[in-house]
Motif scaffolding. Sequence first.
Motif, PDB file in Angstrom:
ATOM      1  N   VAL A 241      47.475   3.683 -66.008  1.00  0.00           N
ATOM      2  CA  VAL A 241      45.930   3.266 -66.142  1.00  0.00           C
ATOM      3  C   VAL A 241      45.969   2.057 -67.207  1.00  0.00           C
ATOM      4  O   VAL A 241      46.374   2.093 -68.311  1.00  0.00           O
ATOM      5  N   MET A 242      45.065   1.232 -66.666  1.00  0.00           N
ATOM      6  CA  MET A 242      44.818   0.016 -67.712  1.00  0.00           C
ATOM      7  C   MET A 242      43.416  -0.215 -67.933  1.00  0.00           C
ATOM      8  O   MET A 242      42.527  -0.247 -67.090  1.00  0.00           O
ATOM      9  N   LEU A 243      43.383  -0.563 -69.345  1.00  0.00           N
ATOM     10  CA  LEU A 243      41.741  -0.818 -69.523  1.00  0.00           C
ATOM     11  C   LEU A 243      41.884  -2.217 -70.106  1.00  0.00           C
ATOM     12  O   LEU A 243      42.533  -2.645 -71.111  1.00  0.00           O
TER      13      LEU A 243
ATOM     14  N   LEU B 268      38.561  -1.051 -65.578  1.00  0.00           N
ATOM     15  CA  LEU B 268      39.643   0.119 -65.775  1.00  0.00           C
ATOM     16  C   LEU B 268      40.182   0.342 -64.407  1.00  0.00           C
ATOM     17  O   LEU B 268      39.599   0.711 -63.506  1.00  0.00           O
ATOM     18  N   ASN B 269      41.535   0.190 -64.454  1.00  0.00           N
ATOM     19  CA  ASN B 269      42.119   0.090 -63.191  1.00  0.00           C
ATOM     20  C   ASN B 269      43.500   1.076 -63.085  1.00  0.00           C
ATOM     21  O   ASN B 269      43.973   1.411 -64.241  1.00  0.00           O
ATOM     22  N   TYR B 270      43.798   1.666 -62.201  1.00  0.00           N
ATOM     23  CA  TYR B 270      44.992   2.486 -61.713  1.00  0.00           C
ATOM     24  C   TYR B 270      46.043   1.450 -61.212  1.00  0.00           C
ATOM     25  O   TYR B 270      45.554   0.790 -60.291  1.00  0.00           O
TER      26      TYR B 270
ATOM     27  N   GLY C 198      52.351  -5.768 -56.393  1.00  0.00           N
ATOM     28  CA  GLY C 198      51.816  -4.444 -56.595  1.00  0.00           C
ATOM     29  C   GLY C 198      50.582  -4.321 -56.292  1.00  0.00           C
ATOM     30  O   GLY C 198      49.757  -5.400 -55.972  1.00  0.00           O
ATOM     31  N   LEU C 199      50.040  -2.965 -56.513  1.00  0.00           N
ATOM     32  CA  LEU C 199      48.579  -2.718 -55.947  1.00  0.00           C
ATOM     33  C   LEU C 199      47.647  -2.336 -57.505  1.00  0.00           C
ATOM     34  O   LEU C 199      48.203  -1.834 -58.183  1.00  0.00           O
ATOM     35  N   GLU C 200      46.423  -2.473 -57.311  1.00  0.00           N
ATOM     36  CA  GLU C 200      45.607  -1.900 -58.608  1.00  0.00           C
ATOM     37  C   GLU C 200      44.251  -1.702 -58.001  1.00  0.00           C
ATOM     38  O   GLU C 200      43.892  -2.573 -57.153  1.00  0.00           O
ATOM     39  N   GLY C 201      43.649  -1.113 -58.591  1.00  0.00           N
ATOM     40  CA  GLY C 201      41.974  -0.748 -58.119  1.00  0.00           C
ATOM     41  C   GLY C 201      41.315   0.038 -59.126  1.00  0.00           C
ATOM     42  O   GLY C 201      41.983   0.743 -59.957  1.00  0.00           O
ATOM     43  N   GLY C 202      40.009  -0.104 -59.361  1.00  0.00           N
ATOM     44  CA  GLY C 202      39.359   0.631 -60.043  1.00  0.00           C
ATOM     45  C   GLY C 202      37.952   0.122 -60.233  1.00  0.00           C
ATOM     46  O   GLY C 202      37.288  -0.337 -59.180  1.00  0.00           O
ATOM     47  N   LEU C 203      37.404   0.188 -61.656  1.00  0.00           N
ATOM     48  CA  LEU C 203      35.973  -0.231 -61.785  1.00  0.00           C
ATOM     49  C   LEU C 203      35.721  -1.267 -62.821  1.00  0.00           C
ATOM     50  O   LEU C 203      36.471  -1.275 -63.782  1.00  0.00           O
ATOM     51  N   SER C 204      34.848  -1.934 -62.481  1.00  0.00           N
ATOM     52  CA  SER C 204      34.592  -3.110 -63.569  1.00  0.00           C
ATOM     53  C   SER C 204      32.931  -3.165 -63.875  1.00  0.00           C
ATOM     54  O   SER C 204      32.310  -2.861 -62.959  1.00  0.00           O
ATOM     55  N   LEU C 205      32.775  -3.559 -65.179  1.00  0.00           N
ATOM     56  CA  LEU C 205      31.584  -3.978 -65.666  1.00  0.00           C
ATOM     57  C   LEU C 205      31.559  -5.471 -66.318  1.00  0.00           C
ATOM     58  O   LEU C 205      32.334  -5.774 -66.947  1.00  0.00           O
TER      59      LEU C 205
ATOM     60  N   LEU D 295      39.466  -3.966 -56.047  1.00  0.00           N
ATOM     61  CA  LEU D 295      40.843  -3.764 -55.421  1.00  0.00           C
ATOM     62  C   LEU D 295      41.611  -4.848 -55.389  1.00  0.00           C
ATOM     63  O   LEU D 295      41.021  -6.139 -55.107  1.00  0.00           O
ATOM     64  N   GLY D 296      42.903  -4.976 -56.012  1.00  0.00           N
ATOM     65  CA  GLY D 296      43.414  -6.173 -55.933  1.00  0.00           C
ATOM     66  C   GLY D 296      44.997  -5.878 -55.725  1.00  0.00           C
ATOM     67  O   GLY D 296      45.555  -5.128 -55.528  1.00  0.00           O
TER      68      GLY D 296
END
Length: 364
Positions: A111-113, A149-151, A161-168, A190-191
Motif C-alpha cells: 500500500v502506497m500513500l 492511496l494505491n495498492y 507492474g500494476l497499481e490502482g486506488g483512490l485519488s483526491l 488505475l495505472g
Amino acid sequence: MKYRLTSFVVLLGLVLFSQEKKVTDSYFDINYFSGSIALHNNDILHLITGHPEGVIFSWNKKTFGDEDWQQRFNYPDYGASFIFQNLRNEVLGNNYGLYAHYNFYFFKRHVMLRVGQGIAYNTNPYDKVENHKNIAFGSRLLSSTYIMLNYKKPRLFDRVGLEGGLSLIHYSNANVKAPNTSVNTVALNLGLTYDLDEDDSEYIDDLKDETYTERIKYNLAFRSGINQSDIIGSGQFPFYILSAYADKRLSHVSAIQLGVDVFFSNFLKELIYYQSVSFPELDVNGDEDFKRVGLFVGHELFINKMSVETQLGYYVYYPFDFEGRTYFRVGLKRYFGDRFFGALTLKSHGAKAEAVEFGIGVRL
C-alpha cells in the motif's frame, strides 16, 4: 579516417553499455483517473456537470536506507508528477499541473500513500465578461495538492507492474485573486509502473533504536504575500505576518510548538471600508483596526531537511469579524543548516482559505 570511425563506434558502444548497466533506483508510473467533483460549497452546483478525468504521470526515485531518515519512514520514494485533468465543464476548462511528491509505504510495501504539492495552470479562469460563471478559479495559476492511496504490485511482468486506488486532487489560488471557491476531485485511478533497473538494490537496516530530544528552541519567522477578499474587484493587497514561537523536539521526526502571530492584512482595510459604506446593517463604522493577534499550538513532522508544519490558532485580538476567531496553518518548511529555514504555508479558516504565505525564519 577509418581508424577514427572505428574508435568512435567502439567508444559509443562502451558509453551505451555503461548507461544500460547504470543503476538508477527509479521508476515511472502512469495512472488514468476518473471521478466526481466534491460538493463542498453549494455555489459551485452549476459547475458539476460531468465526471472529470485525466492522467497522472510520475517519475519516482527509490530510497534504500543510505540515510537514517529513509529507514525511519520505511524507505519512501520521492519524485515529480505531471497531471492533466479535463474537468468536463466548458466553464472550468482544463488543468495542467506540476508537483513534487513523496510516496510512503505500508503493509509490506503493498500500500502506497502519495502526497504531492505543486502549481497548476487553468485554461479558462474567471472573466467578468467572457466567463463570469467560473467562480472556482479567479486566476490561471493555482496552488494544487493531490493525495493518492494505491495498492501496488511492481514487477508483475518483468519490469512492468500494476497499481490502482483512490485519488483526491485539490485546486485553489488561496484567495490570491477572487473568486476562489476551489475544486476538489475524488477519483478512482488505475495505472502501470515501469522499473528502470533489472533488480532493486538491497535495503539497509542498521538504524539504532535510540531516544532523541532537544532543548526548547526559539523561532522567529516573517511571512508575506498578496491576497484579496471575496469581493470580486476589491483589489489585491500585500500582507505581513510576524511570528514568534518555541518548539520542543520530542524525537527525530516530531516536535511541538507554542507561539504568537501578529497579522497585518491590508485587504481587511478595503473590506472594512466596503462594508461600512455598503452594508449599514452590519454595524461596521469604518475605523475598526485591521490588525489581528493570534496564539497557536503546532506540530512539526521532520522528513530529511524538509518538514510538514501544522498549526491551530485562536485570535486573542480580533477587532473586526472575519471568518471566525479560529485559524489553521499547514505547509512545508525547508531547513538550510541548523538554524535558517524557508516556508510555504496555507492559512485558512476551516475549509475557507485566506492566503498562501511565503516565509523565512531562524531557529535559535
